[in-house]
Design a protein around this motif. Structure first.
Motif, PDB file in Angstrom:
ATOM      1  N   LYS A 174       0.823  -1.210   0.000  1.00 54.47           N
ATOM      2  CA  LYS A 174       0.000   0.000   0.000  1.00 54.47           C
ATOM      3  C   LYS A 174       0.859   1.263   0.000  1.00 54.47           C
ATOM      4  O   LYS A 174       0.597   2.199  -0.766  1.00 54.47           O
ATOM      5  CB  LYS A 174      -0.915  -0.001   1.229  1.00 54.47           C
ATOM      6  N   LYS A 175       1.887   1.295   0.837  1.00 51.36           N
ATOM      7  CA  LYS A 175       2.710   2.495   0.989  1.00 51.36           C
ATOM      8  C   LYS A 175       3.632   2.743  -0.198  1.00 51.36           C
ATOM      9  O   LYS A 175       3.845   3.880  -0.617  1.00 51.36           O
ATOM     10  CB  LYS A 175       3.543   2.382   2.271  1.00 51.36           C
ATOM     11  N   TYR A 176       4.190   1.672  -0.753  1.00 52.00           N
ATOM     12  CA  TYR A 176       5.194   1.831  -1.806  1.00 52.00           C
ATOM     13  C   TYR A 176       4.737   1.334  -3.171  1.00 52.00           C
ATOM     14  O   TYR A 176       5.522   1.307  -4.117  1.00 52.00           O
ATOM     15  CB  TYR A 176       6.477   1.097  -1.404  1.00 52.00           C
ATOM     16  N   ASP A 177       3.480   0.931  -3.297  1.00 51.04           N
ATOM     17  CA  ASP A 177       2.941   0.488  -4.582  1.00 51.04           C
ATOM     18  C   ASP A 177       3.854  -0.558  -5.219  1.00 51.04           C
ATOM     19  O   ASP A 177       4.295  -0.439  -6.363  1.00 51.04           O
ATOM     20  CB  ASP A 177       2.766   1.676  -5.525  1.00 51.04           C
ATOM     21  N   THR A 178       4.152  -1.597  -4.450  1.00 50.97           N
ATOM     22  CA  THR A 178       5.026  -2.664  -4.909  1.00 50.97           C
ATOM     23  C   THR A 178       4.322  -4.006  -4.752  1.00 50.97           C
ATOM     24  O   THR A 178       3.182  -4.067  -4.297  1.00 50.97           O
ATOM     25  CB  THR A 178       6.345  -2.657  -4.106  1.00 50.97           C
ATOM     26  N   LYS A 179       4.998  -5.071  -5.152  1.00 50.63           N
ATOM     27  CA  LYS A 179       4.435  -6.415  -5.000  1.00 50.63           C
ATOM     28  C   LYS A 179       5.422  -7.267  -4.217  1.00 50.63           C
ATOM     29  O   LYS A 179       6.587  -7.407  -4.605  1.00 50.63           O
ATOM     30  CB  LYS A 179       4.179  -7.049  -6.369  1.00 50.63           C
ATOM     31  N   ILE A 180       4.954  -7.843  -3.098  1.00 48.61           N
ATOM     32  CA  ILE A 180       5.791  -8.681  -2.243  1.00 48.61           C
ATOM     33  C   ILE A 180       5.448 -10.148  -2.492  1.00 48.61           C
ATOM     34  O   ILE A 180       4.288 -10.537  -2.418  1.00 48.61           O
ATOM     35  CB  ILE A 180       5.580  -8.361  -0.754  1.00 48.61           C
ATOM     36  N   ILE A 181       6.457 -10.954  -2.771  1.00 55.18           N
ATOM     37  CA  ILE A 181       6.260 -12.380  -3.019  1.00 55.18           C
ATOM     38  C   ILE A 181       7.205 -13.183  -2.122  1.00 55.18           C
ATOM     39  O   ILE A 181       8.408 -12.934  -2.093  1.00 55.18           O
ATOM     40  CB  ILE A 181       6.553 -12.749  -4.493  1.00 55.18           C
ATOM     41  N   HIS A 182       6.648 -14.158  -1.397  1.00 57.49           N
ATOM     42  CA  HIS A 182       7.463 -15.086  -0.611  1.00 57.49           C
ATOM     43  C   HIS A 182       7.700 -16.347  -1.445  1.00 57.49           C
ATOM     44  O   HIS A 182       6.741 -16.970  -1.912  1.00 57.49           O
ATOM     45  CB  HIS A 182       6.759 -15.463   0.701  1.00 57.49           C
TER      46      HIS A 182
END
Length: 268
Positions: A159-167
Motif C-alpha cells: 500500500k505504501k510503496y505500490d510494490t508487490k511482495i512475493i514469498h
C-alpha cells in the motif's frame, strides 16, 4: 593438493577438484577463488561482506559473501519473471511494479526446527533441548506470530510503496502447511538459478521493471528499503556500496552503514 568438492556441489557450482579421503578446509574469496586464511580474516572485517561456513563430512569451506549486490537483467527478463510469479502465485502483478521477493531456500517444520535448536544449544550453550523443553505448541505459536507479522508487512508495503511482495521457497513442501494462509510460492528453480545460487548469501531481491535489481543478505531498515523501491535512479546507492567496500570498510556508508546497538524490528 587436489580435492573433490562434489560433496558441496549443492553449495557451490563453480569448483571442481579430484578426490581425497582426508578432511579438507579451504577459504574462498568474494570472487569464488581459493585464498588464504589471513586474507579471509581481514576481509571479514568489512561490514558489507559476510563470512560464512559451509561444512560436510569431508570438507569445510569458509566463503566470503556479499551482503548486498546490484545487478541488471534485460527488461524482457523482468517481464518473463513477472508473468511466471503472477501465474504461480495466482495474483495480479502489473508490468510497472517493482517486485520484492523474500526467498527461503528451505521451509522449516517442527521436527527440523527442533533439530536445529538442539544443535545450536548444544554447541553454543552446552544445553540439551528436547520435545519437553521445546514442545510443538511453542513452535506453532511462534510460527503463527511470524505469519501474522508477514501479512501485516505485505499489506503495509504494497500500500505504501505500490510494490508487490512475493514469498518464495525452493525446498520443504511438507512444512508449507505450517505457514497457514501466507502465500509461500514454490520456486520452479528459475529464481534460485538467477538470483540465489550461493546458499545463504542473500534472502531478499528488489527487482525493477527495467531489469535492475539488488540482492540483500544483511540488515536493511524498512525506511531504506522503501527508498530503494521509490527512487528511480540507484546510482547514489551503488556509490554508497562502493564506498562501503573500498573506503569505509568497517562501518559502511549511506543506507549500508552499520547500525550499532538496538534497532527496530524490520519486515524483511
Amino acid at each position: 593438493m587436489k580435492i573433490n568438492l562434489l560433496y558441496i556441489s549443492l553449495l557451490f557450482s563453480f569448483m571442481c577438484y579430484t578426490q581425497t579421503k582426508k578432511h579438507t578446509t579451504i577459504y574462498l574469496d568474494e570472487y569464488k577463488k581459493e585464498t588464504t586464511k589471513p586474507y579471509y580474516d581481514q576481509k571479514c572485517k568489512t561490514h558489507v561482506l559476510k563470512c560464512q561456513k559451509y561444512q560436510t563430512k569431508d570438507i569445510t569451506v569458509y566463503k566470503i559473501n556479499n551482503k548486498y549486490k546490484f545487478g541488471k537483467l534485460k527488461a524482457t527478463d523482468y517481464d518473463q519473471i513477472r508473468i511466471l510469479l503472477a501465474a504461480d502465485s495466482k495474483t495480479k502483478i502489473e508490468n510497472d511494479k517493482i517486485i520484492v521477493i523474500k526467498y527461503l531456500d528451505t521451509l522449516i517444520n517442527y521436527d527440523k526446527a527442533l533439530e536445529n535448536r538442539k544443535r545450536h544449544f548444544k554447541e553454543h550453550h552446552n544445553e540439551e533441548i528436547s520435545k519437553e523443553t521445546y514442545p510443538k505448541k511453542d513452535f506453532d505459536k511462534k510460527r503463527q506470530r511470524y505469519v501474522k507479522s508477514k501479512f501485516k508487512c505485505v499489506e503495509t508495503y504494497e500500500k505504501k510503496y505500490d510494490t508487490k511482495i512475493i514469498h518464495v521457497y525452493k525446498h520443504g513442501d511438507k512444512a508449507k502447511k505450517s505457514y497457514g494462509n501466507l502465500n509461500m510460492l514454490k520456486d520452479r528453480g528459475i529464481i534460485k538459478h538467477l538470483f540465489f545460487k550461493n546458499l545463504y548469501e542473500s534472502y531478499i531481491l528488489v527487482l525493477k521493471p527495467n531489469g535492475a535489481y539488488l540482492k540483500i543478505g544483511g540488515h536493511l531498515s524498512d525506511k531504506d528499503l522503501g527508498k530503494l523501491i521509490t527512487d528511480e535512479n540507484w546510482n547514489k546507492y551503488k556509490q554508497q556500496l562502493e564506498v562501503s567496500i573500498n573506503k569505509k570498510k568497517t562501518l559502511g556508508y549511506g543506507i549500508f552503514k552499520k547500525i550499532n546497538g538496538y534497532h527496530k524490528k524490520h519486515c524483511f
